[in-house]
Design an enzyme around this catalytic site. Structure first.
Site, mmCIF file in Angstrom:
data_model
loop_
_atom_site.group_PDB
_atom_site.id
_atom_site.type_symbol
_atom_site.label_atom_id
_atom_site.label_comp_id
_atom_site.label_asym_id
_atom_site.label_seq_id
_atom_site.Cartn_x
_atom_site.Cartn_y
_atom_site.Cartn_z
ATOM 1 N N ASP A 129 36.293 40.083 32.637
ATOM 2 C CA ASP A 129 37.247 39.162 31.851
ATOM 3 C C ASP A 129 36.717 38.014 31.521
ATOM 4 O OD1 ASP A 129 39.242 39.154 29.764
ATOM 5 O OD2 ASP A 129 40.790 38.601 31.052
ATOM 6 N N TYR A 171 36.546 33.830 29.378
ATOM 7 C CA TYR A 171 37.742 32.860 29.233
ATOM 8 C C TYR A 171 36.836 31.945 28.302
ATOM 9 C CZ TYR A 171 40.749 29.335 31.331
ATOM 10 O OH TYR A 171 41.852 28.387 31.342
ATOM 11 N N HIS A 229 42.638 27.657 24.320
ATOM 12 C CA HIS A 229 43.405 28.077 25.357
ATOM 13 C C HIS A 229 42.966 27.592 26.817
ATOM 14 C CE1 HIS A 229 45.023 31.164 28.248
ATOM 15 N NE2 HIS A 229 43.850 31.434 28.764
ATOM 16 N N ARG A 270 46.170 19.984 34.781
ATOM 17 C CA ARG A 270 45.098 18.941 35.134
ATOM 18 C C ARG A 270 45.207 18.196 33.707
ATOM 19 N NH1 ARG A 270 42.951 23.274 36.205
ATOM 20 N NH2 ARG A 270 41.911 23.295 34.188
ATOM 21 N N GLU A 308 48.109 38.283 27.442
ATOM 22 C CA GLU A 308 47.059 37.925 27.223
ATOM 23 C C GLU A 308 46.502 38.617 26.108
ATOM 24 O OE1 GLU A 308 44.390 36.652 30.363
ATOM 25 O OE2 GLU A 308 45.726 35.086 31.034
ATOM 26 N N GLU A 318 43.910 39.638 23.827
ATOM 27 C CA GLU A 318 42.378 39.456 23.490
ATOM 28 C C GLU A 318 41.660 40.326 22.881
ATOM 29 O OE1 GLU A 318 40.713 39.178 27.821
ATOM 30 O OE2 GLU A 318 42.297 37.984 28.515
ATOM 31 N N ASP A 332 45.639 41.702 28.623
ATOM 32 C CA ASP A 332 45.297 41.550 29.867
ATOM 33 C C ASP A 332 46.686 41.187 30.566
ATOM 34 O OD1 ASP A 332 44.479 40.858 32.463
ATOM 35 O OD2 ASP A 332 43.561 39.011 31.864
ATOM 36 N N ARG A 361 52.038 35.502 36.349
ATOM 37 C CA ARG A 361 51.668 34.226 36.626
ATOM 38 C C ARG A 361 52.069 33.615 37.995
ATOM 39 N NH1 ARG A 361 47.769 34.166 33.220
ATOM 40 N NH2 ARG A 361 48.494 34.316 30.646
ATOM 41 N N GLN A 421 49.612 35.094 40.308
ATOM 42 C CA GLN A 421 48.291 34.562 40.037
ATOM 43 C C GLN A 421 47.931 33.109 40.768
ATOM 44 O OE1 GLN A 421 47.596 34.398 35.923
ATOM 45 N NE2 GLN A 421 45.430 33.429 36.193
ATOM 46 N N TYR A 448 44.978 32.660 43.752
ATOM 47 C CA TYR A 448 44.055 32.692 43.002
ATOM 48 C C TYR A 448 42.788 31.720 43.717
ATOM 49 C CZ TYR A 448 44.216 27.730 40.972
ATOM 50 O OH TYR A 448 44.234 26.580 40.706
ATOM 51 N N LYS A 468 46.567 40.238 38.183
ATOM 52 C CA LYS A 468 45.857 40.654 37.037
ATOM 53 C C LYS A 468 45.614 42.285 37.159
ATOM 54 C CE LYS A 468 44.560 36.806 34.561
ATOM 55 N NZ LYS A 468 44.850 36.713 33.221
ATOM 56 N N THR A 475 45.791 46.684 32.379
ATOM 57 C CA THR A 475 45.203 46.220 31.352
ATOM 58 C C THR A 475 45.349 47.214 30.139
ATOM 59 O OG1 THR A 475 43.615 45.155 32.582
ATOM 60 C CG2 THR A 475 43.187 45.201 30.156
ATOM 61 N N THR A 491 41.942 35.079 26.663
ATOM 62 C CA THR A 491 43.266 34.663 25.762
ATOM 63 C C THR A 491 42.600 34.039 24.500
ATOM 64 O OG1 THR A 491 44.329 34.674 27.549
ATOM 65 C CG2 THR A 491 45.291 33.675 25.709
ATOM 66 N N GLU A 511 50.951 29.636 27.866
ATOM 67 C CA GLU A 511 50.818 28.250 26.896
ATOM 68 C C GLU A 511 52.186 28.174 26.234
ATOM 69 O OE1 GLU A 511 46.780 30.146 25.797
ATOM 70 O OE2 GLU A 511 46.934 28.496 24.214
#
Ligand code: CA
Length: 452
Positions: A135, A137, A142, A151, A207, A209, A241, A245, A248, A252, A261, A265, A367, A381
């Protein structure tokens, strides 16, 4: 490569193929696998209008004569892998023959018709024996939106504009549309300084995708160059996907996604071939000169005509909406052509170290989101990680998914001068967690509601 199979003037004798806004006109011809009502062995087929052309019986009745024994043999198998392994030239020959059998005013109509099933009467199954699942990104919108949550000062990691970031997923839990999404249990870390609890996820997300399915692979140690990538792609499907959260977020670091995850799927049952997508190839968005692309990810195909004009959409239907017959509510739409990295660059990068891809491998795009409000491809999001709720037409509010919610993804290709084609749907309904005792914290004490 545009050929006679894309001719906008082509029509089909199959009912439903000419319906305005239909997903499966004769210019599409996506491949899938299905179970006829009276049998328990899968067959592969091609969607057209309201029907499915049964490739096994088409092949066994001599309608594919002259295409080669390998093609005929591949069409008799229960999954698409052998068809996918035929390679681009054979695949295009098969597509042309199917187009000839299904077009209006053909002499083949009478002999082809007995091999057509009504789509509502068959059960779709996972079309491909998926070997490996990676998968990516690749949406800069996104990555920026999610990055800003965690951040705010520097949302994008410095590598994003230099390589298509990815992780290795799990193929065993890839299921076809229509399968239930059971809410998983896991270690949930609410605050980093507090020890975790073991409980059903409180932040179940989707997600939105698209997936790429590999037709022919590459030998270990031999990278696929960007100029060669196209010949290795079989087609594309929708991918959900599913993501937890809170699992995760805790697990992670430092190795990336794992149990948040790999519990499920979902993929759409129909694979739209790269040949059917040929009219929808467009240029990628302009790049900033501040982020030059390394030569191995750059060539005329990868940057010009490498993007695909596919519009994706996700809708939700709750238990209450079903009961009150309220139509599913669209909650996000985006344009796949805006992805920072193309599917061709994903494959060139994946194999650049010599890693071998194999027939049937699935590569998720990551995503797909746009830059505007309403263009978010996941709830993380859309709701600022559960902080900003949104309303549904039933009056219900949502942050993350609740039991009974059905997630419905769809995708369409539209371009002036060509007949629009679609991907069908990828659906999955959230089911309550299995009984796995009570939620507990590290002291073995049941956490109070709201403490998870
Ligand atoms: Ca993903």
């Amino acid at each position: 490569m545009i050929d006679e199979t894309h001719d906008p003037a082509l029509t089909s004798w199959v009912p439903g193929a000419e319906t305005a806004g239909g997903q499966f006109p004769i210019q599409n011809l996506p491949f899938g696998a299905f179970m006829p009502a009276s049998e328990d062995v899968a067959r592969i087929g091609v969607a057209i209008g309201d029907g499915v052309l049964d490739l096994r019986s088409t092949a066994e009745h001599g309608l594919l004569g002259g295409l080669g024994e390998d093609v005929i043999d591949a069409c008799r198998r229960p999954t698409l892998n052998e068809v996918m392994a035929l390679g681009a030239v054979r695949r295009r020959e098969l597509r042309l023959r199917l187009s000839q059998l299904l077009r209006a005013h053909t002499v083949h109509q009478r002999e082809t018709k007995p091999h057509l099933h009504r789509r509502v009467e068959v059960r779709m199954v996972l079309p491909v024996n998926i070997g490996d699942y990676t998968d990516f990104y690749t949406s800069i919108h996104h990555a920026s939106n999610v990055g800003r949550l965690f951040r705010p000062d520097s949302p994008l990691y410095p590598n994003f504009t230099h390589l298509p970031v990815a992780y290795h997923g799990r193929a065993s839990s890839v299921v076809v549309s229509g399968n239930t999404a059971r809410r998983p249990w896991g270690q949930l870390g609410k605050h980093r300084e507090v020890s975790p609890v073991f409980a059903p996820t409180q932040k179940l997300d989707f997600e939105l995708e698209l997936g790429v399915l590999i037709g022919t692979g590459n030998p270990l140690g031999e990278p696929i160059l960007t100029s060669e990538v196209e010949e290795h792609v079989f087609g594309m499907c929708l991918v959900n996907d599913w993501s937890a959260r809170d699992i995760q977020a805790w697990e992670y670091q430092p190795l990336g996604p794992f149990l948040g995850k790999n519990f499920l799927t979902s993929v759409s049952p129909w694979i739209v071939t790269i040949d059917a997508l040929a009219p929808f190839r467009v240029d990628s968005p302009e790049r900033s000169d501040r982020h030059p692309t390394l030569p191995y990810l750059r060539d005329s195909l990868a940057t010009g005509g490498g993007a695909l004009a596919i519009e994706v959409e996700v809708a939700i239907e709750t238990e209450t909406m079903r009961r009150r017959a309220i139509a599913p509510a669209s909650i996000g739409r985006a344009r796949f052509a805006e992805q920072y990295w193309t599917i061709f660059q994903m494959i060139a990068h994946h194999t650049s170290n010599g890693c071998n891809l194999r027939t049937g491998d699935l590569l998720g795009s990551g995503t797909i989101s746009g830059s505007a409000v309403g263009e978010e491809g996941c709830l993380l999001e859309k709701t600022n990680n559960g902080v900003r709720s949104f309303a549904l037409p039933s009056g219900e509010m949502r942050t993350y998914l609740e039991d009974g919610d059905e997630v419905i993804m769809s995708a369409n290709c539209v371009r002036d001068g060509y007949v629009p084609i679609g991907f069908g749907e990828c659906r999955g309904r959230v089911a309550p967690p299995i009984h796995y005792g009570s939620p507990t914290d590290c002291r073995g004490i049941e956490p109070i509601e709201g403490d998870r």
